[in-house]
Design a protein around this motif. Sequence first.
Motif, PDB file in Angstrom:
ATOM      1  N   PHE A 154      11.583  -7.674   1.120  1.00 31.97           N
ATOM      2  CA  PHE A 154      11.858  -6.504   0.284  1.00 31.97           C
ATOM      3  C   PHE A 154      10.649  -6.165  -0.596  1.00 31.97           C
ATOM      4  N   LEU A 190       8.725  -2.611  -0.518  1.00 34.85           N
ATOM      5  CA  LEU A 190       8.539  -1.814  -1.727  1.00 34.85           C
ATOM      6  C   LEU A 190       7.063  -1.560  -1.996  1.00 34.85           C
ATOM      7  N   ARG A 216       5.858   1.169   0.359  1.00 40.04           N
ATOM      8  CA  ARG A 216       6.295   2.492  -0.082  1.00 40.04           C
ATOM      9  C   ARG A 216       5.515   2.948  -1.314  1.00 40.04           C
ATOM     10  N   GLY A 217       5.300   2.025  -2.257  1.00 46.75           N
ATOM     11  CA  GLY A 217       4.554   2.388  -3.453  1.00 46.75           C
ATOM     12  C   GLY A 217       3.143   2.839  -3.129  1.00 46.75           C
ATOM     13  N   GLN A 250       3.234   6.280  -1.495  1.00 45.93           N
ATOM     14  CA  GLN A 250       3.525   7.341  -2.468  1.00 45.93           C
ATOM     15  C   GLN A 250       2.304   7.721  -3.288  1.00 45.93           C
ATOM     16  N   THR A 306      14.793   9.373   1.521  1.00 46.28           N
ATOM     17  CA  THR A 306      15.701   9.457   0.370  1.00 46.28           C
ATOM     18  C   THR A 306      16.683   8.287   0.321  1.00 46.28           C
ATOM     19  N   PHE A 336      15.909   5.107   0.965  1.00 47.49           N
ATOM     20  CA  PHE A 336      15.174   3.842   0.952  1.00 47.49           C
ATOM     21  C   PHE A 336      15.721   2.869  -0.092  1.00 47.49           C
ATOM     22  N   GLU A 337      15.702   3.260  -1.353  1.00 45.69           N
ATOM     23  CA  GLU A 337      16.090   2.333  -2.416  1.00 45.69           C
ATOM     24  C   GLU A 337      17.557   1.925  -2.296  1.00 45.69           C
ATOM     25  N   ALA A 338      18.435   2.887  -1.985  1.00 45.22           N
ATOM     26  CA  ALA A 338      19.859   2.567  -1.856  1.00 45.22           C
ATOM     27  C   ALA A 338      20.111   1.600  -0.707  1.00 45.22           C
ATOM     28  N   THR A 339      19.339   1.745   0.366  1.00 42.34           N
ATOM     29  CA  THR A 339      19.489   0.826   1.500  1.00 42.34           C
ATOM     30  C   THR A 339      19.034  -0.576   1.117  1.00 42.34           C
ATOM     31  N   LEU A 340      17.921  -0.674   0.395  1.00 45.72           N
ATOM     32  CA  LEU A 340      17.464  -1.993  -0.057  1.00 45.72           C
ATOM     33  C   LEU A 340      18.496  -2.640  -0.975  1.00 45.72           C
ATOM     34  N   ARG A 341      19.041  -1.855  -1.906  1.00 49.82           N
ATOM     35  CA  ARG A 341      20.040  -2.424  -2.821  1.00 49.82           C
ATOM     36  C   ARG A 341      21.252  -2.932  -2.038  1.00 49.82           C
TER      37      ARG A 341
END
Length: 277
Positions: free
Chosen positions: A140, A144, A147-148, A151, A198, A200-205
Motif C-alpha cells: 500500500f 500511494l 500515485r503521489g 500527481q 477516483t 483509489f483511496e476508497a479501494t485501499l481503505r
Amino acid sequence: MSATVSFPVPTPRGPEDVTVSYARVGRGEPLVLLHGIGHHRQAWDPVVDILATEREVIAVDLPGFGASPALPDGLAYDLSTTNTVLAALFEALELDRPHVAGNSLGGLLALELGRGRLVRSVTALSPAGFWTQAERRYAFATLLAMRGIAQRLPLPLVTRLSRSAAGRTALTSTIYARPARRRPEAVVAETRALVEATGFEATLRAGAAVRFTDDIPGLPVTVAWGTRDRILIRRQGIRAKQTIPHARLIRLPGCGHCPMNDDPALVARVLLDGSRD
C-alpha cells in the motif's frame, strides 16, 4: 470496440445506476479481464489480440478507474459491493458465468467471483489478498507513493519522459520488469489513469483488512506470479496455493507485477489454458 453500459445496483436508498466502460472483441467463450488498482483496462492491450483469436474478450474499467465513473454515494469499494456490481455487469452484458482473469486487485476480485460461483474459471495474476500485514503495508505504501509521484508530475514532463526507454523505466519500473517495452502513449495514458482514479483511496481503505482465506472447490483456478514482482512479492503465491490446494501455481520468469506487458505470449497462453473447460 469501446462501449459503456449502465445498470441498477442496490444501495441503502434503493437501486442506483452504475456505469462501466469496457471493450469487447473476439469470438469464442467469454473471458472477462479485470485490471489492478490505479490502472485501466488498457493494461491488457498486449495480450488482447492473442486472446481474441480464441475467446470473446471483455476488458473492463472497474468503477472509479479508467473511463468508468465512480460508484454512486452509498456504495462502498469493498469486495462484497464490487462482486454485486460485477454480477450485475455480467447480467447487463448477457454473460452467463464467463471465464474471468484479473491482475492484482483484479485477481482478488476474480477469486471472489469464483468463490461466489459467478464464473466458470479463474485466472489470477499476482492477486492481492495473500499478504501478511507487513507485506500489505509495504504494498500500500508503494502504491500511494506511485500515485503521489504521478500527481506531482506535469503531463508535458510525463510525455517527454515516455519517449525514451530510460524515461519509461523511471515512470513504470515498479509494475513492469521490462518497462522499455511499453509504448510511450500507453505510459502517458496509464500515468493519467493513476492520477485520475477516483476510486483509489476508497479501494485501499477497503483493502486494509482483506485476506483471501477460502478454498474454491470444484472450479478451475490458476494463479500465476511474476518472478520480478516488486509490489506483491512472489512468496505470496505459495500462500495462494496453500489456500486453494487444487489451483495451478505458475511461475512467470522475468515478469513484474503486471506481466501482460513483460511477456505477452506467455501470459496469453496462461490465460487461454486457464479458461478451458
